[in-house]
Design an enzyme around this catalytic site. Structure first.
Site, mmCIF file in Angstrom:
data_model
loop_
_atom_site.group_PDB
_atom_site.id
_atom_site.type_symbol
_atom_site.label_atom_id
_atom_site.label_comp_id
_atom_site.label_asym_id
_atom_site.label_seq_id
_atom_site.Cartn_x
_atom_site.Cartn_y
_atom_site.Cartn_z
ATOM 1 N N MET A 30 0.868 -1.155 -0.185
ATOM 2 C CA MET A 30 0.086 0.019 -0.015
ATOM 3 C C MET A 30 0.950 1.365 0.112
ATOM 4 S SD MET A 30 -3.567 -0.707 2.085
ATOM 5 C CE MET A 30 -2.890 -0.511 3.714
ATOM 6 N N LEU A 33 6.561 3.196 1.815
ATOM 7 C CA LEU A 33 7.417 2.002 1.762
ATOM 8 C C LEU A 33 8.567 2.181 2.831
ATOM 9 C CD1 LEU A 33 7.933 1.083 -1.716
ATOM 10 C CD2 LEU A 33 6.075 0.272 -0.265
ATOM 11 N N HIS A 34 9.114 1.223 3.810
ATOM 12 C CA HIS A 34 10.054 1.231 4.487
ATOM 13 C C HIS A 34 11.207 0.156 4.172
ATOM 14 C CE1 HIS A 34 7.996 -1.840 6.582
ATOM 15 N NE2 HIS A 34 6.638 -1.054 6.644
ATOM 16 N N GLN A 35 11.959 -0.170 5.038
ATOM 17 C CA GLN A 35 13.111 -1.220 4.836
ATOM 18 C C GLN A 35 12.460 -2.701 4.633
ATOM 19 O OE1 GLN A 35 16.207 -0.809 3.745
ATOM 20 N NE2 GLN A 35 16.081 -2.908 3.482
ATOM 21 N N HIS A 37 9.325 -3.528 3.453
ATOM 22 C CA HIS A 37 9.062 -3.640 2.144
ATOM 23 C C HIS A 37 10.408 -3.964 1.173
ATOM 24 C CE1 HIS A 37 5.740 -0.819 3.559
ATOM 25 N NE2 HIS A 37 5.088 -2.090 3.074
ATOM 26 N N LYS A 151 5.213 -10.302 9.634
ATOM 27 C CA LYS A 151 4.812 -9.365 10.445
ATOM 28 C C LYS A 151 3.034 -9.406 10.561
ATOM 29 C CE LYS A 151 4.336 -4.885 10.306
ATOM 30 N NZ LYS A 151 2.890 -4.346 10.477
ATOM 31 N N ASP A 152 2.450 -9.501 9.403
ATOM 32 C CA ASP A 152 0.960 -9.866 9.004
ATOM 33 C C ASP A 152 0.687 -11.486 9.163
ATOM 34 O OD1 ASP A 152 0.244 -6.896 8.996
ATOM 35 O OD2 ASP A 152 1.531 -6.983 7.369
ATOM 36 N N LEU A 186 8.923 -2.872 11.842
ATOM 37 C CA LEU A 186 9.197 -1.867 11.057
ATOM 38 C C LEU A 186 7.276 -1.742 10.223
ATOM 39 C CD1 LEU A 186 12.147 -1.537 8.933
ATOM 40 C CD2 LEU A 186 11.729 -0.645 11.171
ATOM 41 N N SER A 188 4.308 0.960 8.324
ATOM 42 C CA SER A 188 4.102 2.475 7.912
ATOM 43 C C SER A 188 3.285 3.019 8.893
ATOM 44 C CB SER A 188 3.185 2.230 6.725
ATOM 45 O OG SER A 188 3.879 1.611 5.550
#
Length: 283
Positions: A30, A33-35, A37, A151-152, A186, A188
């Site tokens: 979605m 983005l962070h590390q 992703h 994580k999900d 991590l 969003s």
């Protein structure tokens, strides 16, 4: 790197790669983005000649209009990061492209059972939105492999079951949760935290790790573990939403046959709802 907003643009690229005999890996996101992703993209890059990333803030999976409106959208920065990470194509559809007749009248895909318990009970309709959009994106991208973060945890289990039930020829690859140096997973949603809240946030992982150690050590009074974990979180400034300890394979209550448990954590800190999980061996 190609940035495609329309379905014909996407399909033209996919068709050319297929004709060339190239494998395609897919990372649905979605955005913002962070590390974490980018770790998914790196895994995808290692598994296929071509990597497709989607950026789509999916209205069907939000239960509150304000959350959808406030979700951070950082497309330009995201594309820069994906270009540097080696993505071949970024698909950036609008809601009108994904749901041309509107969300309410769109055909949906739902995984029964798994979608209705735990996080699904707290957020009715959320996983229906996830599986519907992921199913449509799978149909559009036609990937050989798709990467999802652990994580999900429940989402990953639901996607796996959907792929199995619908006989989709897609390998689902789980990728370990990426954490900051202080242990915070991590996300969003970490961007919603102010400076003081960001200092408190790693408590979620610390409490989870403590519960995991006690569970691995033989404690089986799950109600006590949950109560004490929630009390510690609330005392630190969180508002605990849920702590569940269930069978990691079925997401059902632990039984004598359970070999692994998963601790699922969800708590509010300021405006952010943070989640985390840890699998614990019971052998």
């Amino acid at each position: 790197m190609l940035v495609a907003q329309s379905i014909p643009e996407l399909r033209t690229a996919i068709t050319a790669w297929r004709r060339a005999g190239e494998r395609i890996a897919f990372v649905p996101t979605m955005g913002n983005l962070h590390q974490g992703h980018l770790t998914l993209v790196a895994e995808a890059r290692a598994r296929a000649e071509r990597v497709v990333v989607s950026i789509f803030v999916n209205p069907m999976q939000f239960d509150r209009a304000e959350d959808l409106a406030n979700y951070p959208r950082t497309l330009e920065q995201d594309c820069d990061a994906l270009r540097a990470a080696g993505a071949d194509l970024v698909f950036t559809p609008t809601p009108e492209i994904i749901y041309p007749q509107g969300v309410a009248s769109h055909t949906f895909v739902e995984v029964p059972g798994l979608s209705e318990l735990l996080e699904g009970a707290l957020r009715p309709g959320h996983f229906r939105g996830v599986t519907t959009v992921v199913s449509k994106l799978f149909n559009l991208v036609q990937p050989d492999v798709a990467c999802f973060g652990q994580k999900d945890f429940q989402q990953l289990a639901i996607i796996r079951k959907m792929v199995e039930d619908m006989a989709m020829p897609i390998e689902i690859v789980p990728v370990a949760t990426v954490r900051a140096a202080d242990g915070l997973a991590l996300s969003s949603r970490n961007g919603y935290l102010n400076e003081a809240e960001r200092t408190i946030a790693p408590t979620l992982a610390r409490v989870m790790n403590t519960l995991a150690g006690r569970l691995a050590g033989g404690e089986r009074d799950l109600s006590l573990l949950v109560r004490e974990g929630a009390a510690e979180l609330d005392g630190a400034g969180f508002k605990t939403d849920a702590i569940d300890i269930v069978d990691a394979r079925t997401l059902q209550p632990l039984s004598a046959e359970s070999r692994e448990a998963v601790i699922l954590m969800a708590a509010y800190l300021g405006k952010a709802r943070l989640i985390d999980n840890q699998v614990v061996s019971l052998s």
